[in-house]
Design a protein around this motif. Structure first.
Motif, PDB file in Angstrom:
ATOM      1  N   VAL A 195       1.272  -1.024  -5.480  1.00 44.83           N
ATOM      2  CA  VAL A 195       2.732  -0.945  -5.456  1.00 44.83           C
ATOM      3  C   VAL A 195       3.266  -2.169  -4.721  1.00 44.83           C
ATOM      4  O   VAL A 195       2.516  -2.898  -4.087  1.00 44.83           O
ATOM      5  CB  VAL A 195       3.240   0.342  -4.769  1.00 44.83           C
ATOM      6  CG1 VAL A 195       2.787   1.574  -5.519  1.00 44.83           C
ATOM      7  CG2 VAL A 195       2.793   0.384  -3.324  1.00 44.83           C
ATOM      8  N   GLU A 196       4.590  -2.350  -4.785  1.00 45.98           N
ATOM      9  CA  GLU A 196       5.225  -3.460  -4.083  1.00 45.98           C
ATOM     10  C   GLU A 196       6.626  -3.060  -3.662  1.00 45.98           C
ATOM     11  O   GLU A 196       7.359  -2.427  -4.423  1.00 45.98           O
ATOM     12  CB  GLU A 196       5.328  -4.687  -5.000  1.00 45.98           C
ATOM     13  CG  GLU A 196       6.083  -5.832  -4.370  1.00 45.98           C
ATOM     14  CD  GLU A 196       6.489  -6.849  -5.409  1.00 45.98           C
ATOM     15  OE1 GLU A 196       7.694  -6.978  -5.677  1.00 45.98           O
ATOM     16  OE2 GLU A 196       5.608  -7.498  -5.958  1.00 45.98           O
ATOM     17  N   VAL A 197       6.968  -3.388  -2.429  1.00 46.44           N
ATOM     18  CA  VAL A 197       8.333  -3.137  -1.958  1.00 46.44           C
ATOM     19  C   VAL A 197       8.776  -4.286  -1.066  1.00 46.44           C
ATOM     20  O   VAL A 197       7.965  -5.027  -0.527  1.00 46.44           O
ATOM     21  CB  VAL A 197       8.441  -1.825  -1.155  1.00 46.44           C
ATOM     22  CG1 VAL A 197       8.185  -0.630  -2.031  1.00 46.44           C
ATOM     23  CG2 VAL A 197       7.478  -1.847   0.013  1.00 46.44           C
ATOM     24  N   ASP A 198      10.082  -4.409  -0.922  1.00 46.18           N
ATOM     25  CA  ASP A 198      10.666  -5.378  -0.004  1.00 46.18           C
ATOM     26  C   ASP A 198      11.405  -4.632   1.105  1.00 46.18           C
ATOM     27  O   ASP A 198      11.730  -3.453   0.977  1.00 46.18           O
ATOM     28  CB  ASP A 198      11.640  -6.296  -0.749  1.00 46.18           C
ATOM     29  CG  ASP A 198      10.922  -7.227  -1.719  1.00 46.18           C
ATOM     30  OD1 ASP A 198       9.987  -7.922  -1.280  1.00 46.18           O
ATOM     31  OD2 ASP A 198      11.280  -7.225  -2.907  1.00 46.18           O
ATOM     32  N   ASN A 199      11.658  -5.346   2.191  1.00 42.36           N
ATOM     33  CA  ASN A 199      12.432  -4.800   3.300  1.00 42.36           C
ATOM     34  C   ASN A 199      11.892  -3.456   3.768  1.00 42.36           C
ATOM     35  O   ASN A 199      12.586  -2.434   3.772  1.00 42.36           O
ATOM     36  CB  ASN A 199      13.909  -4.659   2.930  1.00 42.36           C
ATOM     37  CG  ASN A 199      14.765  -4.281   4.132  1.00 42.36           C
ATOM     38  OD1 ASN A 199      14.416  -4.623   5.261  1.00 42.36           O
ATOM     39  ND2 ASN A 199      15.862  -3.574   3.892  1.00 42.36           N
ATOM     40  N   ALA A 200      10.620  -3.442   4.138  1.00 40.72           N
ATOM     41  CA  ALA A 200       9.995  -2.220   4.631  1.00 40.72           C
ATOM     42  C   ALA A 200       9.154  -2.535   5.855  1.00 40.72           C
ATOM     43  O   ALA A 200       8.533  -3.595   5.937  1.00 40.72           O
ATOM     44  CB  ALA A 200       9.140  -1.579   3.543  1.00 40.72           C
ATOM     45  N   SER A 201       9.137  -1.639   6.802  1.00 42.88           N
ATOM     46  CA  SER A 201       8.353  -1.795   8.024  1.00 42.88           C
ATOM     47  C   SER A 201       6.900  -1.416   7.769  1.00 42.88           C
ATOM     48  O   SER A 201       6.609  -0.258   7.444  1.00 42.88           O
ATOM     49  CB  SER A 201       8.920  -0.901   9.127  1.00 42.88           C
ATOM     50  OG  SER A 201       7.982  -0.728  10.170  1.00 42.88           O
ATOM     51  N   PRO A 202       5.973  -2.343   7.940  1.00 42.41           N
ATOM     52  CA  PRO A 202       4.565  -1.982   7.743  1.00 42.41           C
ATOM     53  C   PRO A 202       4.081  -0.991   8.799  1.00 42.41           C
ATOM     54  O   PRO A 202       3.194  -0.177   8.530  1.00 42.41           O
ATOM     55  CB  PRO A 202       3.829  -3.320   7.837  1.00 42.41           C
ATOM     56  CG  PRO A 202       4.741  -4.210   8.616  1.00 42.41           C
ATOM     57  CD  PRO A 202       6.125  -3.783   8.259  1.00 42.41           C
ATOM     58  N   GLN A 203       4.670  -1.057   9.989  1.00 45.12           N
ATOM     59  CA  GLN A 203       4.269  -0.118  11.034  1.00 45.12           C
ATOM     60  C   GLN A 203       4.648   1.319  10.657  1.00 45.12           C
ATOM     61  O   GLN A 203       3.871   2.257  10.849  1.00 45.12           O
ATOM     62  CB  GLN A 203       4.903  -0.510  12.372  1.00 45.12           C
ATOM     63  CG  GLN A 203       4.340  -1.789  12.969  1.00 45.12           C
ATOM     64  CD  GLN A 203       4.951  -3.046  12.372  1.00 45.12           C
ATOM     65  OE1 GLN A 203       6.044  -3.011  11.791  1.00 45.12           O
ATOM     66  NE2 GLN A 203       4.263  -4.168  12.521  1.00 45.12           N
ATOM     67  N   ALA A 204       5.855   1.485  10.106  1.00 42.24           N
ATOM     68  CA  ALA A 204       6.253   2.819   9.643  1.00 42.24           C
ATOM     69  C   ALA A 204       5.360   3.282   8.503  1.00 42.24           C
ATOM     70  O   ALA A 204       5.015   4.471   8.401  1.00 42.24           O
ATOM     71  CB  ALA A 204       7.715   2.803   9.201  1.00 42.24           C
ATOM     72  N   ALA A 205       4.976   2.347   7.648  1.00 45.60           N
ATOM     73  CA  ALA A 205       4.087   2.695   6.534  1.00 45.60           C
ATOM     74  C   ALA A 205       2.723   3.135   7.033  1.00 45.60           C
ATOM     75  O   ALA A 205       2.129   4.081   6.499  1.00 45.60           O
ATOM     76  CB  ALA A 205       3.944   1.496   5.596  1.00 45.60           C
ATOM     77  N   VAL A 206       2.196   2.464   8.067  1.00 44.44           N
ATOM     78  CA  VAL A 206       0.915   2.852   8.652  1.00 44.44           C
ATOM     79  C   VAL A 206       0.982   4.283   9.168  1.00 44.44           C
ATOM     80  O   VAL A 206       0.114   5.116   8.876  1.00 44.44           O
ATOM     81  CB  VAL A 206       0.529   1.894   9.803  1.00 44.44           C
ATOM     82  CG1 VAL A 206      -0.649   2.462  10.609  1.00 44.44           C
ATOM     83  CG2 VAL A 206       0.164   0.522   9.263  1.00 44.44           C
ATOM     84  N   ALA A 207       2.024   4.577   9.943  1.00 44.23           N
ATOM     85  CA  ALA A 207       2.160   5.914  10.518  1.00 44.23           C
ATOM     86  C   ALA A 207       2.280   6.978   9.432  1.00 44.23           C
ATOM     87  O   ALA A 207       1.626   8.028   9.491  1.00 44.23           O
ATOM     88  CB  ALA A 207       3.369   5.957  11.447  1.00 44.23           C
ATOM     89  N   ALA A 208       3.114   6.713   8.426  1.00 42.59           N
ATOM     90  CA  ALA A 208       3.342   7.703   7.377  1.00 42.59           C
ATOM     91  C   ALA A 208       2.102   7.920   6.519  1.00 42.59           C
ATOM     92  O   ALA A 208       1.775   9.056   6.153  1.00 42.59           O
ATOM     93  CB  ALA A 208       4.523   7.274   6.510  1.00 42.59           C
ATOM     94  N   ALA A 209       1.409   6.837   6.180  1.00 44.21           N
ATOM     95  CA  ALA A 209       0.207   6.962   5.353  1.00 44.21           C
ATOM     96  C   ALA A 209      -0.882   7.727   6.090  1.00 44.21           C
ATOM     97  O   ALA A 209      -1.505   8.647   5.534  1.00 44.21           O
ATOM     98  CB  ALA A 209      -0.287   5.574   4.946  1.00 44.21           C
ATOM     99  N   ALA A 210      -1.125   7.357   7.334  1.00 37.53           N
ATOM    100  CA  ALA A 210      -2.166   8.028   8.106  1.00 37.53           C
ATOM    101  C   ALA A 210      -1.828   9.492   8.326  1.00 37.53           C
ATOM    102  O   ALA A 210      -2.681  10.376   8.200  1.00 37.53           O
ATOM    103  CB  ALA A 210      -2.351   7.318   9.447  1.00 37.53           C
ATOM    104  N   ARG A 211      -0.553   9.751   8.648  1.00 37.66           N
ATOM    105  CA  ARG A 211      -0.129  11.130   8.878  1.00 37.66           C
ATOM    106  C   ARG A 211      -0.355  11.986   7.634  1.00 37.66           C
ATOM    107  O   ARG A 211      -0.841  13.119   7.721  1.00 37.66           O
ATOM    108  CB  ARG A 211       1.341  11.135   9.292  1.00 37.66           C
ATOM    109  CG  ARG A 211       1.847  12.516   9.693  1.00 37.66           C
ATOM    110  CD  ARG A 211       2.575  13.196   8.552  1.00 37.66           C
ATOM    111  NE  ARG A 211       2.810  14.600   8.865  1.00 37.66           N
ATOM    112  CZ  ARG A 211       3.012  15.552   7.967  1.00 37.66           C
ATOM    113  NH1 ARG A 211       3.012  15.257   6.674  1.00 37.66           N
ATOM    114  NH2 ARG A 211       3.200  16.794   8.337  1.00 37.66           N
TER     115      ARG A 211
END
Length: 434
Positions: A100-116
């Motif tokens: 996938v690909e997105v713009d204007n997104a926090s990778p840190q938030a993505a890490v937390a959400a994916a792991a959770r």
């Protein structure tokens, strides 16, 4: 070897992947409070989110009381979801499973959400007490706004897609092992009253290997052979709980490698990331490289374990008079230094995965020196390894010194580890081409 860690495409050079519609349906439920030490960091700065969520996963795994076989697979799921979510935002390396690909997104938030999401799926009993409180605390360190919202959506969406993609992969599918009755010389007899560990692993769909039996070794030595007699007598002497030839240092090494293997390995990986101040891209990539390799090494290992179903030293040495080899004298009272894991002897699980760490680290750093430290969880003292060979030697011999493996098992296990690492590194985690 060239070090390719720091060169990657900037955010403006976005990969040609499609944002999948599933993201629109992601539920952004953020409740709870407590337990993550992560702090918000811009891209390019030393990352702690990847390691923080690995630590949260380790805490949840420990609380769940699962086996090492389950743990290494679960951490592969987590690491892949985190890696693919970070690559969707930052780019630079090819994704592993979800494009996938997105713009204007926090990778840190993505890490937390994916792991959770992955941890909640596989460790549901730990959601209320560990996972969701840590998630709320982790998200609280990230400024509110579109980047945070988009990052959460990416992490959630990638994790959900990975869960769907891995559905039916054989993880935890019940498989029964029936020991021979009466016992047959050379055939494994469970060494604990609890169910045998990892019976399903060898039937799982691997993450990167073509099949679980891709690197299946030739098998343990024939009971009639001189090699069998030599290996038998080696363990009988040096691996005994009352051995007079095992040195104090060998005893320490054996006990060190008998510590909780998943927790010990994960802590060593986190310390590697933090000690080298890797940013979010490199941290996610390293964790995914090593976690996929460990999971597939273990899958290949347990394929061989239950294919050959070879007996453990505690069974073989106590029944030495039954193997038909005049050079193996039995000792009904023999006991090993360490407790015997409840799965077949050949090949050694530690040897099937731990040497792979040296292989992955060397490739990641682009040099032969790994300078890798594995911590003790029980106060025995950390162990430092300068090269992959040092690591391979230590863990292999420790299993013999502990009286739980024969030499063929550690040698052939190490071959699985190195072949698996080479396969994973040859096919995945490369720089993106556009």
């Amino acid at each position: 070897m060239h070090d390719d860690r720091d060169t990657r495409a900037p955010n403006t050079r976005r990969r040609r992947f499609v944002v999948l519609a599933v993201f629109a349906a992601v539920l952004l439920a953020l409740g709870g409070a407590s337990a993550s030490s992560a702090q918000h960091q811009p891209s390019g700065q030393p990352d702690t989110y990847v390691t923080s969520w690995d630590a949260i996963g380790s805490q949840a795994f420990t609380a769940a009381g699962l086996t090492p076989a389950e743990g290494h697979v679960i951490f592969a799921y987590v690491a892949i979801a985190v890696y693919d979510a970070v690559m969707a935002i930052e780019g630079g390396y090819e994704p592993f499973a979800v494009e996938v690909e997105v713009d204007n997104a926090s990778p840190q938030a993505a890490v937390a959400a994916a792991a959770r999401r992955i941890l909640a799926h596989h460790l549901p009993a730990q959601v209320a007490t560990i996972i969701d409180p840590a998630y709320a605390t982790s998200l609280a360190t990230i400024p509110d706004g579109p980047a945070k919202t988009n990052g959460i959506a990416v992490g959630e969406g990638v994790a959900q897609l990975l869960i769907a993609k891995r559905s039916g992969d054989g993880f935890r599918v019940p498989v029964t092992y029936t020991p021979p009755s009466p016992p047959i010389p050379g055939v494994w007899i469970p060494t604990a009253p609890t169910p045998p560990i990892g019976t399903y692993l060898g039937r799982m769909r691997p993450f990167a290997l073509d099949s679980a039996d891709q690197f299946r070794p030739a098998g343990p030595p024939a009971l009639s052979s001189k090699r069998w007699a030599a290996e038998y007598n080696e363990v009988k002497e040096i691996g005994s709980s009352s051995s007079t030839t095992r040195t104090a240092e060998q005893t320490v090494a054996a006990r060190f490698w008998a510590e909780a293997p998943v927790q010990q390995a994960r802590r060593s990986f986190r310390e590697f990331v933090l000690g080298r101040e890797l940013d979010v891209v490199d941290a996610a990539r390293f964790m995914a490289m090593i976690s996929v390799t460990y999971a597939d090494g273990l899958i290949a290992c347990f394929d061989a374990k239950y294919h050959y179903a070879f007996w453990r030293p505690i069974t073989a040495i106590r029944a030495g008079e039954t193997d038909g080899n005049e050079a193996t004298v039995g000792d009904p009272a023999w006991s090993p230094l360490l407790g015997t894991p409840n799965h077949p002897e050949y090949p050694s699980a530690h040897s099937c995965i731990t040497p792979a760490a040296g292989r992955v680290i060397a490739r990641f750093l682009g040099k032969g020196q790994i300078d890798f430290t594995i911590p003790s969880l029980t106060g025995l003292g950390d162990r430092h390894f300068a090269t992959p060979k040092d690591l391979e030697y230590d863990v292999a011999n420790a299993r013999i010194w502990g009286g739980i493996h024969f030499r063929s098992a550690v040698e052939d296990g190490a071959k699985i580890a190195k072949k698996t690492a080479d396969h994973v590194l040859a096919h995945y985690f490369h720089k993106s081409r556009d």
